[in-house]
Motif scaffolding. Structure first.
Motif, mmCIF file in Angstrom:
data_model
loop_
_atom_site.group_PDB
_atom_site.id
_atom_site.type_symbol
_atom_site.label_atom_id
_atom_site.label_comp_id
_atom_site.label_asym_id
_atom_site.label_seq_id
_atom_site.Cartn_x
_atom_site.Cartn_y
_atom_site.Cartn_z
ATOM 1 N N PHE A 162 -68.086 -35.550 -28.213
ATOM 2 C CA PHE A 162 -68.979 -34.622 -28.124
ATOM 3 C C PHE A 162 -68.808 -34.272 -26.523
ATOM 4 C CE2 PHE A 162 -72.704 -32.069 -28.651
ATOM 5 C CZ PHE A 162 -73.556 -32.178 -27.697
ATOM 6 N N ALA A 163 -69.025 -35.171 -25.593
ATOM 7 C CA ALA A 163 -68.933 -34.810 -24.451
ATOM 8 C C ALA A 163 -67.635 -33.996 -23.876
ATOM 9 C CB ALA A 163 -68.990 -36.088 -23.297
ATOM 10 N N TRP A 164 -66.751 -34.196 -24.441
ATOM 11 C CA TRP A 164 -65.401 -33.639 -24.038
ATOM 12 C C TRP A 164 -65.399 -32.136 -24.430
ATOM 13 C CZ3 TRP A 164 -61.555 -32.938 -21.076
ATOM 14 C CH2 TRP A 164 -60.657 -32.162 -21.404
ATOM 15 N N MET A 165 -65.799 -31.975 -25.964
ATOM 16 C CA MET A 165 -65.964 -30.727 -26.456
ATOM 17 C C MET A 165 -67.073 -29.696 -25.486
ATOM 18 S SD MET A 165 -63.688 -30.401 -28.536
ATOM 19 C CE MET A 165 -64.352 -28.699 -29.346
ATOM 20 N N ASP A 166 -68.157 -30.444 -25.357
ATOM 21 C CA ASP A 166 -69.361 -29.821 -24.582
ATOM 22 C C ASP A 166 -68.493 -29.074 -23.157
ATOM 23 O OD1 ASP A 166 -71.521 -30.353 -22.355
ATOM 24 O OD2 ASP A 166 -72.180 -28.865 -24.162
ATOM 25 N N TRP A 167 -67.938 -29.950 -22.624
ATOM 26 C CA TRP A 167 -67.237 -29.509 -21.187
ATOM 27 C C TRP A 167 -66.249 -28.698 -21.615
ATOM 28 C CZ3 TRP A 167 -62.334 -29.537 -19.697
ATOM 29 C CH2 TRP A 167 -62.148 -29.101 -18.253
ATOM 30 N N PHE A 168 -65.486 -28.724 -22.683
ATOM 31 C CA PHE A 168 -64.273 -27.729 -22.759
ATOM 32 C C PHE A 168 -65.091 -26.455 -22.951
ATOM 33 C CE2 PHE A 168 -61.521 -25.613 -25.708
ATOM 34 C CZ PHE A 168 -60.382 -25.745 -25.115
ATOM 35 N N GLY A 169 -66.022 -26.473 -23.968
ATOM 36 C CA GLY A 169 -66.782 -25.209 -24.392
ATOM 37 C C GLY A 169 -67.541 -24.475 -23.086
ATOM 38 N N ARG A 170 -68.122 -24.967 -22.140
ATOM 39 C CA ARG A 170 -68.629 -24.767 -21.068
ATOM 40 C C ARG A 170 -67.594 -24.143 -20.310
ATOM 41 N NH1 ARG A 170 -74.148 -27.051 -19.378
ATOM 42 N NH2 ARG A 170 -74.878 -28.268 -20.957
ATOM 43 N N ALA A 171 -66.413 -24.745 -20.143
ATOM 44 C CA ALA A 171 -65.399 -24.220 -19.203
ATOM 45 C C ALA A 171 -65.019 -22.947 -19.716
ATOM 46 C CB ALA A 171 -64.471 -25.456 -18.902
ATOM 47 N N ALA A 172 -64.507 -22.958 -20.865
ATOM 48 C CA ALA A 172 -64.240 -21.560 -21.559
ATOM 49 C C ALA A 172 -65.028 -20.591 -21.383
ATOM 50 C CB ALA A 172 -63.875 -21.970 -23.136
ATOM 51 N N ARG A 173 -66.537 -20.908 -21.632
ATOM 52 C CA ARG A 173 -67.526 -19.892 -21.507
ATOM 53 C C ARG A 173 -67.602 -19.273 -20.028
ATOM 54 N NH1 ARG A 173 -70.168 -22.927 -25.261
ATOM 55 N NH2 ARG A 173 -71.251 -24.026 -23.424
ATOM 56 N N ALA A 174 -67.499 -20.207 -19.146
ATOM 57 C CA ALA A 174 -67.352 -19.861 -17.764
ATOM 58 C C ALA A 174 -66.433 -18.838 -17.236
ATOM 59 C CB ALA A 174 -67.516 -21.343 -16.788
ATOM 60 N N ASN A 175 -65.125 -19.234 -17.655
ATOM 61 C CA ASN A 175 -63.974 -18.416 -17.425
ATOM 62 C C ASN A 175 -64.115 -17.021 -18.025
ATOM 63 O OD1 ASN A 175 -61.399 -19.758 -16.170
ATOM 64 N ND2 ASN A 175 -62.213 -21.286 -17.348
ATOM 65 N N ALA A 176 -64.523 -17.119 -19.480
ATOM 66 C CA ALA A 176 -64.870 -15.897 -20.090
ATOM 67 C C ALA A 176 -65.935 -14.955 -19.064
ATOM 68 C CB ALA A 176 -65.179 -15.931 -21.598
ATOM 69 N N GLN A 177 -66.865 -15.589 -18.927
ATOM 70 C CA GLN A 177 -68.097 -14.870 -18.164
ATOM 71 C C GLN A 177 -67.666 -14.309 -16.964
ATOM 72 O OE1 GLN A 177 -71.569 -17.223 -17.483
ATOM 73 N NE2 GLN A 177 -72.660 -15.462 -16.615
ATOM 74 N N ALA A 178 -66.715 -15.213 -16.004
ATOM 75 C CA ALA A 178 -66.229 -14.712 -14.753
ATOM 76 C C ALA A 178 -65.146 -13.585 -14.964
ATOM 77 C CB ALA A 178 -65.421 -15.834 -14.207
ATOM 78 N N SER A 179 -64.409 -13.559 -15.991
ATOM 79 C CA SER A 179 -63.390 -12.565 -16.254
ATOM 80 C C SER A 179 -64.421 -11.273 -16.605
ATOM 81 C CB SER A 179 -62.506 -12.968 -17.829
ATOM 82 O OG SER A 179 -61.865 -13.962 -17.352
ATOM 83 N N ARG A 180 -65.414 -11.146 -17.276
ATOM 84 C CA ARG A 180 -66.185 -10.227 -17.580
ATOM 85 C C ARG A 180 -66.733 -9.498 -16.243
ATOM 86 N NH1 ARG A 180 -67.559 -13.006 -22.380
ATOM 87 N NH2 ARG A 180 -69.499 -13.688 -21.033
ATOM 88 N N GLN A 181 -67.375 -10.506 -15.402
ATOM 89 C CA GLN A 181 -67.786 -9.945 -14.239
ATOM 90 C C GLN A 181 -66.843 -9.473 -12.915
ATOM 91 O OE1 GLN A 181 -69.768 -13.242 -12.894
ATOM 92 N NE2 GLN A 181 -71.712 -13.095 -14.088
ATOM 93 N N LEU A 182 -65.697 -10.056 -13.335
ATOM 94 C CA LEU A 182 -64.945 -9.395 -12.323
ATOM 95 C C LEU A 182 -64.290 -8.216 -12.766
ATOM 96 C CD1 LEU A 182 -62.478 -12.325 -11.685
ATOM 97 C CD2 LEU A 182 -63.701 -11.374 -9.880
ATOM 98 N N MET A 183 -64.239 -7.934 -13.920
ATOM 99 C CA MET A 183 -63.703 -6.664 -14.513
ATOM 100 C C MET A 183 -64.905 -5.438 -13.977
ATOM 101 S SD MET A 183 -61.952 -6.973 -18.087
ATOM 102 C CE MET A 183 -63.231 -8.144 -18.786
ATOM 103 N N ARG A 184 -66.248 -5.935 -13.978
ATOM 104 C CA ARG A 184 -67.063 -5.001 -13.739
ATOM 105 C C ARG A 184 -67.217 -5.004 -11.932
ATOM 106 N NH1 ARG A 184 -70.078 -7.793 -17.905
ATOM 107 N NH2 ARG A 184 -71.185 -9.033 -16.521
ATOM 108 N N SER A 185 -66.657 -5.477 -11.279
ATOM 109 C CA SER A 185 -66.788 -5.531 -9.763
ATOM 110 C C SER A 185 -66.134 -4.142 -9.298
ATOM 111 C CB SER A 185 -66.166 -6.742 -9.314
ATOM 112 O OG SER A 185 -66.494 -8.039 -9.651
ATOM 113 N N ARG A 186 -67.035 -3.821 -8.296
ATOM 114 C CA ARG A 186 -66.584 -2.710 -7.707
ATOM 115 C C ARG A 186 -66.364 -2.598 -6.149
ATOM 116 N NH1 ARG A 186 -66.127 -1.706 -11.872
ATOM 117 N NH2 ARG A 186 -66.858 -0.171 -13.479
#
Length: 374
Positions: A300-324
């Motif tokens: 569970f700890a591993w999957m939780d970390w993996f999910g958090r890391a994946a979500r963080a990457n996805a969120q960062a990607s979206r924010q970078l695409m919106r950067s001006r």
């Protein structure tokens, strides 16, 4: 039978036994012992009956008193010869020599009885008294022989009882011996089963220990790889940001493609790490010495970390695409790095604690066993 016939029949039985005993060899010890026992009983009864029925009658009459004294002396001589024969060994010629002396004395005793004692008795008795005496002697002889038969039957019954008692004792001894042998076999089988169980427990404990060590190492390896990957991604992001500082006019589409590539690379590393981790987690989970709860918590700890890391990457990607602007990009990267490292440190600490607990559980059966057998 008449009195004469009764007295003659009594002596004939003893004479017949003497003849049979004289014909035995030194090797026929058992036969000699049996025949001598019969002869001893017959002669003893013979003289006792004579003393009870004939001698008292002779003493009543003056003309026969001397005959009574001679008959009593003859009885003593016969008993002495019989006692001498009883003391002889039954397996040598000395026994036959003593038997010959007894035979000679008995024959003389019978001749004196027939020639002197019996005629004197018949002379003083009426026919009716003589008949009564004959009946008394016959009854006494039969009673004596019946007593001998009863004694022999009792001796045989006693011997049978003793033999049966010995057989029962022997059977009990055999049963005890069989029980002891069975207990020893059962004890050996139990020792073998215990040794087998101990060996299996040690084997399981060793397997659990190896699985726990692999889990801990895998967690540490994953931590290093993800840290390096995050650092590499951040470094590449910083390089890209620096390049964008010189060329702010670059297109948003180019930045977006770079971020997407970085994200795919990071997720690929996460996937490889996850596969390695789950392989060891399954191996640890298959060991009965490791708690299923510990393995589940690590997963569970591993999957939780993996999910958090994946979500963080996805969120960062979206924010970078919106950067001006370059400032926006720097803020996104700063927030991503901070949250990723914080999340990693939290999960890494949790995984290491769980791995340590799993190691202790894996070793506890072996330690307990060694404590019991110490």
């Amino acid at each position: 039978m008449t009195l004469r016939q009764t007295i003659q029949a009594a002596s004939e039985k003893a004479a017949d036994l003497i003849t049979k005993l004289s014909a035995t060899s030194n090797q026929a010890i058992k036969t000699r012992e049996n025949l001598f026992a019969d002869l001893s009983n017959e002669l003893s009864h013979y003289v006792e009956i004579e003393e009870q029925h004939l001698l008292p009658l002779l003493r009543k009459h003056a003309e026969t008193k001397d005959l009574a004294a001679d008959a009593l002396k003859g009885n003593k001589d016969l008993r002495a010869a019989l006692e001498k024969l009883s003391g002889q060994s039954k397996d040598d010629d000395a026994f036959l020599e003593a038997l010959a002396d007894l035979k000679k004395g008995f024959q003389q005793y019978v001749r004196n009885e027939r020639k002197e004692l019996l005629p004197a008795i018949l002379k003083v008795l009426t026919d009716e008294e003589a008949a009564d005496m004959a009946t008394g002697i016959e009854d006494a002889v039969e009673e004596a022989r019946k007593a001998d038969r009863d004694e022999k039957r009792e001796e045989a019954a006693q011997a049978k009882r003793e033999a049966e008692e010995k057989e029962r004792a022997a059977a009990k001894a055999r049963a005890r011996a069989a029980k002891i042998r069975k207990e020893k076999r059962d004890e050996k089988l139990e020792e073998l089963a215990l040794a087998k169980r101990e060996a299996e427990e040690e084997k399981q404990a060793a397997a659990a220990k190896r699985a726990a060590v692999r889990t801990r190492k895998a967690a540490e390896r994953a931590a290093r790889e993800v840290t390096e990957t995050v650092a590499q991604v951040m470094d590449e992001g910083s390089t890209a940001a620096e390049a964008r500082t010189h060329d702010i006019a670059g297109t948003l589409a180019g930045r977006t493609q770079k971020i997407a590539a970085d994200t795919r690379e990071a997720m690929s590393v996460y996937g490889d790490t996850a596969r390695k981790i789950f392989g060891d987690l399954q191996a640890a989970k298959s060991s009965p010495a490791v708690s299923t709860q510990v393995v589940s918590e690590i997963s569970f700890a591993w999957m939780d970390w993996f999910g958090r890391a994946a979500r963080a990457n996805a969120q960062a990607s979206r924010q970078l695409m919106r950067s001006r602007s370059l400032k926006d990009i720097a803020e996104v990267q700063k927030e991503f790095a901070t949250s990723t490292m914080q999340n990693w440190m939290d999960r890494r600490a949790a995984v290491l604690r769980l791995a340590q607990r799993g190691s202790e559980q894996g070793l506890s059966p072996l330690q307990a066993h060694r404590s019991d057998t110490a």
